[in-house]
Scaffold this motif. Structure first.
Motif, PDB file in Angstrom:
ATOM      1  N   ARG A  31       0.832  -1.201   0.000  1.00 18.52           N
ATOM      2  CA  ARG A  31       0.000   0.000   0.000  1.00 18.52           C
ATOM      3  C   ARG A  31       0.868   1.252   0.000  1.00 18.52           C
ATOM      4  O   ARG A  31       0.581   2.223  -0.691  1.00 18.52           O
ATOM      5  CB  ARG A  31      -0.944  -0.001   1.209  1.00 18.52           C
ATOM      6  CG  ARG A  31      -2.147  -0.909   1.027  1.00 18.52           C
ATOM      7  CD  ARG A  31      -3.184  -0.702   2.137  1.00 18.52           C
ATOM      8  NE  ARG A  31      -2.739  -1.185   3.441  1.00 18.52           N
ATOM      9  CZ  ARG A  31      -2.836  -2.445   3.853  1.00 18.52           C
ATOM     10  NH1 ARG A  31      -3.367  -3.350   3.064  1.00 18.52           N
ATOM     11  NH2 ARG A  31      -2.417  -2.791   5.039  1.00 18.52           N
ATOM     12  N   GLY A  32       1.944   1.231   0.764  1.00 22.21           N
ATOM     13  CA  GLY A  32       2.854   2.372   0.803  1.00 22.21           C
ATOM     14  C   GLY A  32       3.525   2.618  -0.532  1.00 22.21           C
ATOM     15  O   GLY A  32       3.654   3.770  -0.973  1.00 22.21           O
ATOM     16  N   GLU A  33       3.958   1.550  -1.202  1.00 20.50           N
ATOM     17  CA  GLU A  33       4.580   1.698  -2.521  1.00 20.50           C
ATOM     18  C   GLU A  33       3.584   2.236  -3.533  1.00 20.50           C
ATOM     19  O   GLU A  33       3.922   3.102  -4.334  1.00 20.50           O
ATOM     20  CB  GLU A  33       5.134   0.356  -3.000  1.00 20.50           C
ATOM     21  CG  GLU A  33       6.371  -0.083  -2.254  1.00 20.50           C
ATOM     22  CD  GLU A  33       6.813  -1.489  -2.623  1.00 20.50           C
ATOM     23  OE1 GLU A  33       6.198  -2.109  -3.518  1.00 20.50           O
ATOM     24  OE2 GLU A  33       7.769  -1.965  -1.996  1.00 20.50           O
ATOM     25  N   ARG A  34       2.371   1.757  -3.522  1.00 19.95           N
ATOM     26  CA  ARG A  34       1.339   2.235  -4.451  1.00 19.95           C
ATOM     27  C   ARG A  34       1.031   3.713  -4.219  1.00 19.95           C
ATOM     28  O   ARG A  34       0.716   4.429  -5.161  1.00 19.95           O
ATOM     29  CB  ARG A  34       0.070   1.413  -4.316  1.00 19.95           C
ATOM     30  CG  ARG A  34       0.190   0.056  -4.928  1.00 19.95           C
ATOM     31  CD  ARG A  34      -1.107  -0.703  -4.844  1.00 19.95           C
ATOM     32  NE  ARG A  34      -0.944  -2.041  -5.380  1.00 19.95           N
ATOM     33  CZ  ARG A  34      -1.635  -3.077  -4.975  1.00 19.95           C
ATOM     34  NH1 ARG A  34      -2.550  -2.952  -4.037  1.00 19.95           N
ATOM     35  NH2 ARG A  34      -1.423  -4.259  -5.521  1.00 19.95           N
ATOM     36  N   SER A  35       1.123   4.160  -2.997  1.00 22.95           N
ATOM     37  CA  SER A  35       0.793   5.566  -2.710  1.00 22.95           C
ATOM     38  C   SER A  35       1.818   6.527  -3.305  1.00 22.95           C
ATOM     39  O   SER A  35       1.554   7.716  -3.406  1.00 22.95           O
ATOM     40  CB  SER A  35       0.674   5.789  -1.200  1.00 22.95           C
ATOM     41  OG  SER A  35       1.951   5.732  -0.578  1.00 22.95           O
ATOM     42  N   ALA A  36       2.961   6.012  -3.728  1.00 27.68           N
ATOM     43  CA  ALA A  36       3.994   6.858  -4.320  1.00 27.68           C
ATOM     44  C   ALA A  36       3.942   6.880  -5.849  1.00 27.68           C
ATOM     45  O   ALA A  36       4.736   7.558  -6.484  1.00 27.68           O
ATOM     46  CB  ALA A  36       5.378   6.385  -3.857  1.00 27.68           C
ATOM     47  N   ILE A  37       3.003   6.158  -6.454  1.00 32.55           N
ATOM     48  CA  ILE A  37       2.902   6.089  -7.913  1.00 32.55           C
ATOM     49  C   ILE A  37       2.033   7.235  -8.417  1.00 32.55           C
ATOM     50  O   ILE A  37       0.897   7.408  -7.996  1.00 32.55           O
ATOM     51  CB  ILE A  37       2.300   4.736  -8.359  1.00 32.55           C
ATOM     52  CG1 ILE A  37       3.221   3.589  -7.940  1.00 32.55           C
ATOM     53  CG2 ILE A  37       2.078   4.728  -9.875  1.00 32.55           C
ATOM     54  CD1 ILE A  37       2.622   2.219  -8.152  1.00 32.55           C
ATOM     55  N   ALA A  38       2.587   8.004  -9.353  1.00 35.03           N
ATOM     56  CA  ALA A  38       1.854   9.131  -9.947  1.00 35.03           C
ATOM     57  C   ALA A  38       1.070   8.655 -11.175  1.00 35.03           C
ATOM     58  O   ALA A  38       1.463   7.693 -11.855  1.00 35.03           O
ATOM     59  CB  ALA A  38       2.831  10.223 -10.354  1.00 35.03           C
ATOM     60  N   LEU A  39      -0.018   9.350 -11.464  1.00 34.61           N
ATOM     61  CA  LEU A  39      -0.836   9.036 -12.631  1.00 34.61           C
ATOM     62  C   LEU A  39       0.000   9.101 -13.912  1.00 34.61           C
ATOM     63  O   LEU A  39      -0.133   8.246 -14.782  1.00 34.61           O
ATOM     64  CB  LEU A  39      -2.041   9.979 -12.721  1.00 34.61           C
ATOM     65  CG  LEU A  39      -2.924   9.816 -13.966  1.00 34.61           C
ATOM     66  CD1 LEU A  39      -3.503   8.405 -14.041  1.00 34.61           C
ATOM     67  CD2 LEU A  39      -4.022  10.859 -13.968  1.00 34.61           C
ATOM     68  N   VAL A  40       0.880  10.097 -14.033  1.00 33.18           N
ATOM     69  CA  VAL A  40       1.690  10.204 -15.258  1.00 33.18           C
ATOM     70  C   VAL A  40       2.555   8.962 -15.449  1.00 33.18           C
ATOM     71  O   VAL A  40       2.793   8.548 -16.587  1.00 33.18           O
ATOM     72  CB  VAL A  40       2.556  11.489 -15.313  1.00 33.18           C
ATOM     73  CG1 VAL A  40       1.695  12.723 -15.412  1.00 33.18           C
ATOM     74  CG2 VAL A  40       3.502  11.580 -14.151  1.00 33.18           C
ATOM     75  N   ASP A  41       3.016   8.341 -14.373  1.00 31.67           N
ATOM     76  CA  ASP A  41       3.821   7.129 -14.491  1.00 31.67           C
ATOM     77  C   ASP A  41       2.977   5.947 -14.979  1.00 31.67           C
ATOM     78  O   ASP A  41       3.440   5.119 -15.760  1.00 31.67           O
ATOM     79  CB  ASP A  41       4.491   6.788 -13.162  1.00 31.67           C
ATOM     80  CG  ASP A  41       5.501   7.839 -12.742  1.00 31.67           C
ATOM     81  OD1 ASP A  41       6.093   8.479 -13.632  1.00 31.67           O
ATOM     82  OD2 ASP A  41       5.699   8.017 -11.526  1.00 31.67           O
ATOM     83  N   VAL A  98       0.581  -1.084 -16.129  1.00 27.01           N
ATOM     84  CA  VAL A  98       2.039  -0.983 -16.102  1.00 27.01           C
ATOM     85  C   VAL A  98       2.451   0.405 -15.613  1.00 27.01           C
ATOM     86  O   VAL A  98       1.874   1.415 -16.010  1.00 27.01           O
ATOM     87  CB  VAL A  98       2.625  -1.230 -17.515  1.00 27.01           C
ATOM     88  CG1 VAL A  98       4.132  -1.071 -17.518  1.00 27.01           C
ATOM     89  CG2 VAL A  98       2.229  -2.612 -18.014  1.00 27.01           C
ATOM     90  N   VAL A  99       3.457   0.452 -14.757  1.00 21.52           N
ATOM     91  CA  VAL A  99       4.014   1.711 -14.266  1.00 21.52           C
ATOM     92  C   VAL A  99       5.377   1.902 -14.916  1.00 21.52           C
ATOM     93  O   VAL A  99       6.198   0.996 -14.912  1.00 21.52           O
ATOM     94  CB  VAL A  99       4.161   1.703 -12.728  1.00 21.52           C
ATOM     95  CG1 VAL A  99       4.840   2.962 -12.238  1.00 21.52           C
ATOM     96  CG2 VAL A  99       2.802   1.522 -12.073  1.00 21.52           C
ATOM     97  N   ALA A 100       5.595   3.083 -15.499  1.00 17.69           N
ATOM     98  CA  ALA A 100       6.884   3.382 -16.133  1.00 17.69           C
ATOM     99  C   ALA A 100       7.301   4.790 -15.726  1.00 17.69           C
ATOM    100  O   ALA A 100       6.765   5.770 -16.239  1.00 17.69           O
ATOM    101  CB  ALA A 100       6.780   3.266 -17.651  1.00 17.69           C
ATOM    102  N   GLN A 101       8.228   4.884 -14.798  1.00 14.19           N
ATOM    103  CA  GLN A 101       8.692   6.194 -14.362  1.00 14.19           C
ATOM    104  C   GLN A 101       9.646   6.768 -15.390  1.00 14.19           C
ATOM    105  O   GLN A 101      10.376   6.036 -16.057  1.00 14.19           O
ATOM    106  CB  GLN A 101       9.362   6.096 -13.004  1.00 14.19           C
ATOM    107  CG  GLN A 101       8.394   5.709 -11.916  1.00 14.19           C
ATOM    108  CD  GLN A 101       9.031   5.669 -10.551  1.00 14.19           C
ATOM    109  OE1 GLN A 101      10.225   5.483 -10.423  1.00 14.19           O
ATOM    110  NE2 GLN A 101       8.223   5.839  -9.526  1.00 14.19           N
ATOM    111  N   GLU A 102       9.633   8.086 -15.530  1.00 17.80           N
ATOM    112  CA  GLU A 102      10.542   8.773 -16.448  1.00 17.80           C
ATOM    113  C   GLU A 102      11.916   8.811 -15.801  1.00 17.80           C
ATOM    114  O   GLU A 102      12.085   9.393 -14.731  1.00 17.80           O
ATOM    115  CB  GLU A 102      10.040  10.198 -16.715  1.00 17.80           C
ATOM    116  CG  GLU A 102      10.971  11.039 -17.543  1.00 17.80           C
ATOM    117  CD  GLU A 102      11.311  10.421 -18.888  1.00 17.80           C
ATOM    118  OE1 GLU A 102      12.500  10.165 -19.126  1.00 17.80           O
ATOM    119  OE2 GLU A 102      10.385  10.188 -19.670  1.00 17.80           O
TER     120      GLU A 102
END
Length: 187
Positions: A31-41, A98-102
């Protein structure tokens, strides 16, 4: 009394309790990791796929996502190229699994002004729509400031020439929710 059985039972209960604690800690970490994911990612992870958007003005868009900026997304639909201000997106009706950070800090900072400057350099005829879905103007971007653009207003089917320009409209970025290529647009 069977001491061996008693101790074995206590060991089993402790092991089960420890496993439950471990599962609870793992769930909390997730839950903590998911809370750090931005919509743009999450959107960046969908580049190259079809995307369905519900805009704040009630309009529904179905597009093929091509690029994601810090505050905008770009792609194509049946009418041609378009750019959507993320502030105008009310909902995404696509899974975004899928999450893809810049990875590039420079690209992460590129705002919509960078895109508008690129469109200005290319002299692309555009149709600019506001937050309420109404037409803000059609024409070519002449200048781009920190938080606004200057649109040379002219008919969408004409090139930006002195005789075709009917005026200059200054439009704040925050007022824009959708920018379309004018060639195929029918706003």
């Amino acid at each position: 009394m069977r001491w061996d059985g008693l101790f074995a039972d206590l060991e089993a209960q402790l092991a089960q309790g420890h496993w439950q604690d471990t599962e609870a800690e793992a769930a909390e970490m997730t839950r903590g990791e998911r809370s750090a994911i931005a919509l743009v990612d999450r959107l960046r992870g969908a580049v190259g796929t079809p995307l369905a958007l519900q805009l704040a003005d009630g309009q529904r868009l179905e597009l093929s996502l091509s690029t994601v900026g810090s505050t905008w997304i770009g792609g194509t639909d049946r009418s041609g190229g378009l750019v959507v201000n993320l502030a105008a997106v009310a909902a995404v009706d696509s899974p975004l699994a899928v999450v893809a950070q810049e990875p590039s800090p420079g690209r992460r900072r590129l705002g919509i002004g960078s895109l508008y400057r690129q469109l200005s350099r290319a002299r692309v005829a555009l149709v600019v729509t506001g937050r309420d879905g109404r037409l803000l103007g059609e024409g070519t971007i002449d200048r781009v400031g920190l938080d606004h653009l200057d649109l040379a207003v002219h008919p969408r089917d004409e090139q930006r020439r002195g005789r075709s320009v009917r005026g200059l409209r200054v439009i704040p970025f925050d007022a824009v929710h959708l920018v379309r290529s004018a060639q195929a647009s029918s706003v």
